[in-house]
Write an enzyme that holds these catalytic residues in place. Structure first.
Site, PDB file in Angstrom:
ATOM      1  N   CYS A 337       0.787  -1.240   0.000  1.00 31.36           N
ATOM      2  CA  CYS A 337       0.000   0.000   0.000  1.00 31.36           C
ATOM      3  C   CYS A 337       0.817   1.288   0.000  1.00 31.36           C
ATOM      4  O   CYS A 337       0.444   2.233  -0.704  1.00 31.36           O
ATOM      5  CB  CYS A 337      -1.030   0.007   1.136  1.00 31.36           C
ATOM      6  SG  CYS A 337      -0.817  -1.196   2.405  1.00 31.36           S
ATOM      7  N   ARG A 366       7.675 -10.775   5.529  1.00 32.96           N
ATOM      8  CA  ARG A 366       7.540 -10.580   6.968  1.00 32.96           C
ATOM      9  C   ARG A 366       8.234 -11.735   7.672  1.00 32.96           C
ATOM     10  O   ARG A 366       8.093 -12.883   7.259  1.00 32.96           O
ATOM     11  CB  ARG A 366       6.064 -10.521   7.377  1.00 32.96           C
ATOM     12  CG  ARG A 366       5.333  -9.344   6.756  1.00 32.96           C
ATOM     13  CD  ARG A 366       3.877  -9.325   7.125  1.00 32.96           C
ATOM     14  NE  ARG A 366       3.122  -8.509   6.187  1.00 32.96           N
ATOM     15  CZ  ARG A 366       1.796  -8.524   6.093  1.00 32.96           C
ATOM     16  NH1 ARG A 366       1.088  -9.293   6.884  1.00 32.96           N
ATOM     17  NH2 ARG A 366       1.178  -7.764   5.198  1.00 32.96           N
ATOM     18  N   GLN A 384       0.699 -11.007  -2.692  1.00 34.49           N
ATOM     19  CA  GLN A 384      -0.693 -10.598  -2.486  1.00 34.49           C
ATOM     20  C   GLN A 384      -1.319 -10.157  -3.817  1.00 34.49           C
ATOM     21  O   GLN A 384      -0.664  -9.511  -4.631  1.00 34.49           O
ATOM     22  CB  GLN A 384      -0.760  -9.428  -1.505  1.00 34.49           C
ATOM     23  CG  GLN A 384      -0.315  -9.769  -0.099  1.00 34.49           C
ATOM     24  CD  GLN A 384      -0.367  -8.565   0.818  1.00 34.49           C
ATOM     25  OE1 GLN A 384       0.165  -7.514   0.497  1.00 34.49           O
ATOM     26  NE2 GLN A 384      -1.012  -8.716   1.966  1.00 34.49           N
ATOM     27  N   ASP A 386      -3.005  -7.730  -4.561  1.00 32.77           N
ATOM     28  CA  ASP A 386      -3.332  -6.474  -3.896  1.00 32.77           C
ATOM     29  C   ASP A 386      -3.941  -5.461  -4.860  1.00 32.77           C
ATOM     30  O   ASP A 386      -3.569  -5.412  -6.029  1.00 32.77           O
ATOM     31  CB  ASP A 386      -2.050  -5.870  -3.322  1.00 32.77           C
ATOM     32  CG  ASP A 386      -2.205  -5.482  -1.864  1.00 32.77           C
ATOM     33  OD1 ASP A 386      -3.352  -5.425  -1.399  1.00 32.77           O
ATOM     34  OD2 ASP A 386      -1.180  -5.250  -1.211  1.00 32.77           O
ATOM     35  N   HIS A 388      -5.616  -1.195  -4.591  1.00 33.10           N
ATOM     36  CA  HIS A 388      -6.027  -0.052  -3.777  1.00 33.10           C
ATOM     37  C   HIS A 388      -6.819   0.911  -4.644  1.00 33.10           C
ATOM     38  O   HIS A 388      -6.389   1.274  -5.732  1.00 33.10           O
ATOM     39  CB  HIS A 388      -4.800   0.625  -3.163  1.00 33.10           C
ATOM     40  CG  HIS A 388      -4.044  -0.296  -2.259  1.00 33.10           C
ATOM     41  ND1 HIS A 388      -2.974  -1.044  -2.687  1.00 33.10           N
ATOM     42  CD2 HIS A 388      -4.251  -0.637  -0.961  1.00 33.10           C
ATOM     43  CE1 HIS A 388      -2.535  -1.792  -1.698  1.00 33.10           C
ATOM     44  NE2 HIS A 388      -3.295  -1.567  -0.635  1.00 33.10           N
ATOM     45  N   LYS A 472     -13.854  -2.941   8.138  1.00 33.45           N
ATOM     46  CA  LYS A 472     -13.529  -3.878   7.061  1.00 33.45           C
ATOM     47  C   LYS A 472     -14.578  -4.978   6.957  1.00 33.45           C
ATOM     48  O   LYS A 472     -15.406  -5.170   7.855  1.00 33.45           O
ATOM     49  CB  LYS A 472     -12.153  -4.494   7.278  1.00 33.45           C
ATOM     50  CG  LYS A 472     -12.008  -5.260   8.587  1.00 33.45           C
ATOM     51  CD  LYS A 472     -10.614  -5.847   8.731  1.00 33.45           C
ATOM     52  CE  LYS A 472     -10.495  -6.640  10.032  1.00 33.45           C
ATOM     53  NZ  LYS A 472      -9.247  -7.420  10.100  1.00 33.45           N
ATOM     54  N   HIS A 518      -8.640  -0.954   0.473  1.00 37.50           N
ATOM     55  CA  HIS A 518      -7.696  -2.055   0.262  1.00 37.50           C
ATOM     56  C   HIS A 518      -8.527  -3.297  -0.067  1.00 37.50           C
ATOM     57  O   HIS A 518      -9.544  -3.537   0.592  1.00 37.50           O
ATOM     58  CB  HIS A 518      -6.902  -2.377   1.532  1.00 37.50           C
ATOM     59  CG  HIS A 518      -6.157  -1.225   2.126  1.00 37.50           C
ATOM     60  ND1 HIS A 518      -4.785  -1.190   2.218  1.00 37.50           N
ATOM     61  CD2 HIS A 518      -6.588  -0.068   2.693  1.00 37.50           C
ATOM     62  CE1 HIS A 518      -4.402  -0.078   2.816  1.00 37.50           C
ATOM     63  NE2 HIS A 518      -5.484   0.624   3.114  1.00 37.50           N
TER      64      HIS A 518
END
Length: 646
Positions: A337, A366, A384, A386, A388, A472, A518
């Site tokens: 992000c 991570r 991911q 992902d 946005h 969320k 997200h």
């Protein structure tokens, strides 16, 4: 008298000091026989807890998750007592209920516990349970609690108590056993009829590698033996479906100690599978107006300080990468992000340009502790799906609904049809946990609730579970074995646009702050493929499976015709391979079954003569001899029945 409000909204009056069991008896004796736990005004209580004021009461049976939690936590006390009797000098630490069962962490005086010890622990625990001992809670002063455990030489309980406030400390007693405990138990040990120790593992005290390593004993219990038997059968089926086992058998992925723990290596078949999943989502995203972007695997430390990710992941993650330049540090990116925010910031936007939808299959890193790594579901590097969305506040409602549509399309195309939605809202009693104005929070929460209602989602509301930057919606999916997984998330964020000073010029010619959504329908490619493997048992949807068909010539003389069949299938965009090994046809069929290839196309004399193929479906169903054209139609029909257009 006190007034008790029941879940249906009705109220009943009771004498002050009445217990949840008294309330259950007032409703029906059948309910009273089955009640094992209760909640009064959002606090879990015992069925024997005196109620002294007006309030809302919920009664739980074994059929409620809260009932199971109390049941399993209570069993952890029984196991702890059994361990104290079997292993004198053992030091108890914590024993919570988990999603399925419980564990208890202990420090053994010497030796270890292995599978050969499970039966004697179970037998001792059942012996204790049959005593039908009541669970009794009592308050203890901090000084008395500390003395109790100091006398035992249990430094772990002492550490826990030192962090508690005097007046909040309680012990739970049953039989001759006492444990530090906050509460939440079944009425007595006799309700537990079946106990199974599932496995034993190492666990650091409080999850810190610098602390002593303890022995963690996992177990599960049931009110009926037949329920334990059914659960163990389910576990055996789960072992067969373990994604680590299937991934190896189907040659999808591997791990290497030289490369590093938690860093999966995708083999050709697995890479092709991932590529098909990516293309599937990219195609739908393109129709939904997303633009693909690419960001680097690292970023300057300041980027993640600005976003807040350094504060969240910094100390416990991969350490900064230093460059030859003094004081210059980079980090492996923990999230995509912040990079997407900087892409948005690359040029000015007006209200006419919004929404902007940026999507990326971005790999993030991570540092998970080695004991927490598990196949593809817990890794240190993962990709991911992902995206946005940067939009105006008034666009939020529609954008959120559109993301729900995309997420449901992904789940249903891959056979995840049993799901609920969890809407996570803020805790109104603790506003300091969150950033952003109350007005924006109310709009964001209402947008999620409106979208869930309008889309007819089966959803539950969890108050206090929102992220600090916004509410969320998560999709909770049940797989083929009835296990619940979180797949796909949609989050509303007012935080990062603020931190990165994102703006757009409104129709009033003034600068305004966009709202950020997200979303990740897969979550991560690694975890999604792991769950898909276990859900399907390796029998992927036909549109996704690595090979849709395998051609098995009966003998060497049929290979030329088999090659002709292969070419024809490839021309029709059917993924097939040819097994031309000099093995018996029976062995080829068995190995194709083990590889879970959906269709086996056997070709022999008659097939070559009549220009057909003899089709056998995975699982043993014989479809007979058909033409290549008919087989192509059969494949396309099955694909079209599961893979709809978005």
């Amino acid at each position: 008298m006190i007034e008790i409000t029941l879940p249906d909204g009705s109220t009943k009056e009771f004498e002050k000091g009445a217990t949840p069991m008294d309330v259950a008896n007032s409703i029906s004796q059948g309910l009273a026989r089955n009640i094992i736990s209760a909640k009064f005004e959002d606090t879990i209580v015992e069925t024997t807890t005196p109620l002294t004021e007006n309030g809302a009461l919920v009664l739980f049976t074994w059929n409620d998750q809260e009932g199971k939690t109390a049941f399993w936590h209570s069993t952890s006390h029984i196991i702890a007592q059994a361990l104290e009797e079997l292993y004198p000098g053992v030091k108890l630490t914590i024993g919570p209920a988990i999603e399925n069962g419980f564990y208890y962490d202990v420090d053994l005086p010497e030796g270890s516990i292995s599978e050969k010890d499970f039966q004697k622990i179970e037998q001792k625990a059942i012996e204790i349970a049959r005593g039908k001992h009541d669970y009794k809670m009592r308050s203890v002063s901090k000084s008395d609690a500390l003395k109790f455990y100091k006398d035992q030489g249990n430094e772990y309980k002492v550490e826990l108590i030192e962090n508690l406030d005097d007046g909040t400390i309680t012990f739970c007693d049953h039989d001759s056993f006492t444990d530090l405990c906050r509460g939440g138990h079944i009425p007595n040990t006799g309700i537990v009829k079946a106990i199974k120790i599932l496995n034993v593992a190492g666990a650091y005290w409080r999850g810190n590698e610098k602390n002593p390593q303890l022995t963690r004993i996992y177990g599960i219990s049931f009110p009926k033996q037949k329920e334990l038997t059914a659960y163990l059968e389910l576990l055996e089926e789960a072992k067969k479906r373990d994604h680590r086992k299937l991934g190896k058998e189907l040659e999808l992925f591997t791990f290497s100690q030289k490369v590093g723990q938690g860093l999966p290596l995708w083999l050709p078949k697995g890479a092709a599978l991932r590529e098909r999943l990516e293309q599937f989502l990219k195609k739908a995203q393109k129709k939904a107006g997303y633009e693909m972007v690419i960001t680097p695997h690292i970023g300057q430390k300041e980027l993640y300080v600005t976003s807040g990710h350094y504060a969240k992941y910094g100390e416990d993650s991969f350490q900064p990468i230093k460059t030859p330049k003094e004081d210059e540090e980079f980090l492996l990116k923990p999230m995509n992000c912040p990079h997407h925010c900087e892409i948005y910031n690359a040029k000015p936007f007006s209200y006419k340009d919004l929404p902007k939808r940026y999507a990326e299959f971005g790999t993030v890193y991570r540092y998970e502790q080695s004991g927490e790594l598990h196949g593809l579901t817990r890794v240190r590097g993962f990709t991911q799906d992902d995206a946005h969305i940067f939009c105006m506040p008034e666009q939020l409602d529609q954008e959120f609904k559109d993301v729900i549509d995309l997420s449901l399309y992904v789940l249903e195309s891959l056979g995840f049809e049993n799901y609920t939605a969890q809407v996570s809202l803020r805790d109104l009693d603790d506003p300091d946990k969150y950033i952003g104005s109350v007005e924006n929070w109310e709009k964001a929460e209402q947008a999620i609730l409106n979208a869930a209602e309008e889309k007819g989602l089966n959803y539950v509301i969890e108050k206090g579970e929102a992220a600090f930057y916004g509410p969320k919606l998560d999709f909770m999916v049940k797989d083929a074995l009835g296990r619940k997984w979180q797949l796909g998330t949609i989050q509303v964020d007012y935080n990062l646009p603020e931190r990165f000073d994102l703006t757009y010029k409104g129709s009033d010619n003034e600068l305004h702050r966009p709202v950020m959504i997200h979303r990740a329908p897969f979550g991560s490619m690694e975890r999604f493929i792991a769950l898909l493997l276990e859900h399907t048992g390796g029998n992927f949807p036909l549109w996704l499976t690595p090979e849709q068909a395998i051609i098995l010539p009966v003998s060497e003389k049929h290979e030329k015709y088999a090659e002709k069949v292969l070419k024809s299938l490839e021309n029709n965009e059917i993924r097939a391979l040819l097994d031309s090994r000099s093995e018996t046809i029976g062995k080829k069929i068995r190995e194709a079954e083990m590889s879970k290839v959906p269709f086996m196309l056997i070709v022999g004399d008659t097939d070559e003569k009549e220009n057909t193929i003899s089709v056998r479906k995975h699982g043993g169903k014989d479809l007979g001899a058909i033409t290549i054209t008919a087989f192509t139609d059969l494949v396309n029909t099955e694909i079209n029945s599961t893979l709809k257009s978005f």
